[in-house]
Motif scaffolding. Structure first.
Motif, mmCIF file in Angstrom:
data_model
loop_
_atom_site.group_PDB
_atom_site.id
_atom_site.type_symbol
_atom_site.label_atom_id
_atom_site.label_comp_id
_atom_site.label_asym_id
_atom_site.label_seq_id
_atom_site.Cartn_x
_atom_site.Cartn_y
_atom_site.Cartn_z
ATOM 1 N N PHE A 79 26.413 -8.892 4.562
ATOM 2 C CA PHE A 79 26.266 -9.269 5.970
ATOM 3 C C PHE A 79 27.097 -8.348 6.864
ATOM 4 O O PHE A 79 26.635 -7.879 7.909
ATOM 5 N N GLN A 105 25.591 -5.930 9.740
ATOM 6 C CA GLN A 105 25.947 -6.130 11.146
ATOM 7 C C GLN A 105 26.320 -4.821 11.834
ATOM 8 O O GLN A 105 26.142 -4.690 13.045
ATOM 9 N N GLU A 139 16.843 -12.350 9.051
ATOM 10 C CA GLU A 139 18.070 -13.114 9.240
ATOM 11 C C GLU A 139 18.792 -12.581 10.480
ATOM 12 O O GLU A 139 19.121 -11.399 10.550
ATOM 13 N N LEU A 161 21.921 -11.993 12.526
ATOM 14 C CA LEU A 161 23.311 -11.858 12.096
ATOM 15 C C LEU A 161 24.301 -11.799 13.241
ATOM 16 O O LEU A 161 25.474 -12.121 13.050
ATOM 17 N N ASN A 213 21.546 -16.935 10.739
ATOM 18 C CA ASN A 213 22.675 -16.864 9.814
ATOM 19 C C ASN A 213 23.971 -17.099 10.590
ATOM 20 O O ASN A 213 24.643 -16.167 11.024
ATOM 21 N N ALA A 228 27.268 -15.482 9.256
ATOM 22 C CA ALA A 228 27.527 -14.109 9.692
ATOM 23 C C ALA A 228 27.860 -14.068 11.184
ATOM 24 O O ALA A 228 28.778 -13.354 11.609
#
Length: 407
Positions: A32, A36, A49, A51, A321, A324
């Motif tokens: 993650f 990012q 997802e 993040l 998520n 994250a």
């Protein structure tokens, strides 16, 4: 570039997350963090997802993204039938005008002032649980403290007598199979429906009695609730009581265990909490940011939705998520650091956002804060004395066991 020409998230060259769906949050976090640094979204094993903190908050608040109905059931191949009908008609799966109506009627019962009346019950329950293990100087925290903690509080919240706590616990164990990935849900469906029917019958009796004898409990507050002459009917009251049980039990259990673990791992923070109990609410926020038991929530695009540089095609299944996002370095200074004295950090996303922001957030915070105050006072110098396995990231995470010694 116009909104119409923004690339689909599937064609935007996004980073890819390569993890098994049984992996724990701690196992996946390095992925993650790396993703990012490249983009606010990554492609995970079950879909895009989100993040970044800002994009996660945007998606959670955007009505163009809805909660997929009956997601836990459909994962087991159940897409119709009596269990499907019951689950998808709860407030946890509702959208639109009916959802707004029910939230408006219910919200007054979950204010900080309303949940503060639970403090005597919380203190009694936590102290009784600690009493059972205090003389030993050790316990298996999940089984001895976290697991039995929430049911008595929910019973007292609804107004059920103490003598019936064990009945609620049995019903909850069977009904919670709905959100379990560890059982054959189709085979367990008769057990779940039987427990649910018994719970409904019990709540119906409570409703009938409360209509003539209102008291100071949640069920009475829901009966009193009114908005321009609109009131909750018996079926809605029954459904809301079920929603409180299903949404407020396993979440609190898992988060209390997760919070206890991270505090055990940072003993200086535990000592700080013991010496300054006013930090309890900040400790709740930080443990839920740093080590949440609820690490993600799901949405699906109700239509083609463009946000920023990306387009989510209609029907896209999205993981928001929050694990994250709550560690986004653009928002939180040194996000992997655990610090219950963080100065006015941005609000965590663990409780969701928008129309589906957790109704019970005030109660959950109260339950956790009051429990941590008592535990910090009564369990000095806690330390882990064995492995602490966690459940997977997807779904309800948190420790499955937490052996500790204290004193």
């Amino acid at each position: 570039m116009t909104a119409a020409t923004k690339p689909s998230v599937f064609d935007a060259g996004l980073p890819v997350l390569d993890y098994d769906i049984t992996a724990t949050p701690q196992d996946i976090y390095p992925q993650f963090r790396a993703a990012q640094q490249q983009a606010p979204i990554a492609l995970g094993p079950v879909g895009p997802e989100v993040l970044s903190y800002e994009l996660a908050r945007t998606v959670l608040r955007d009505p163009r993204f809805g909660i997929p109905p009956g997601i836990h059931l459909s994962a087991h191949g159940i897409t119709s039938g009596p269990l499907w009908d019951r689950v998808t008609r709860s407030i946890l799966n509702m959208e639109g005008a009916e959802h707004r109506r029910l939230r408006g009627l219910v919200s007054t019962a979950f204010t900080p002032r309303g949940t503060a009346r639970m403090d005597p019950t919380i203190h009694t329950v936590v102290n009784e649980l600690v009493d059972r293990v205090a003389g030993q100087g050790r316990c298996e925290f999940v089984a001895d403290i976290a697991r039995p903690y929430p049911i008595p509080v929910i019973c007292a919240l609804l107004g059920a007598p103490r003598d019936d706590w064990q009945r609620f616990s049995r019903w909850a164990e069977d009904i919670f199979k709905i959100v379990s990935f560890d059982c054959d849900l189709a085979a367990e469906e008769p057990v779940i429906l039987r427990a649910w029917a018994e719970f409904d019958d019990y709540i119906d009796e409570m409703i009938a009695h409360r209509r003539d004898h209102l008291t100071d409990d949640l069920l009475s507050e829901l009966i009193r609730a009114e908005d321009d002459g609109d009131r909750l009917d018996a079926g809605e009251l029954r459904m809301l009581a079920f929603s409180v049980l299903i949404a407020g039990t396993d979440t609190t259990r898992s988060q209390l265990a997760a919070s206890m673990q991270v505090l055990c791992d940072h003993l200086e923070q535990w000592e700080l909490l013991r010496d300054q109990p006013d930090l309890a609410m900040r400790a709740v926020e930080e443990t839920m940011r740093h080590s949440p038991s609820m690490c993600s929530t799901v949405r699906s695009a109700l239509d083609d939705v463009t946000i920023g540089e990306y387009m989510f095609p209609a029907g896209t299944f999205i993981i928001v998520n929050t694990y994250a996002a709550n560690r986004d370095p653009a928002i939180y200074d040194d996000p992997a650091r655990f610090d219950i004295t963080r100065d006015e950090p941005p609000p965590i996303l663990t409780f969701g956002g928008g129309a589906h922001y957790c109704l019970g957030a005030n109660l959950a915070r109260r339950e956790l804060a009051e429990a941590l105050k008592i535990l910090a006072h009564r369990m000095p110098h806690p330390r882990r004395v064995g492995p602490v396995p966690w459940k997977p990231l997807l779904g309800m995470s948190g420790p499955t066991s937490l052996p500790i010694e204290f004193g």
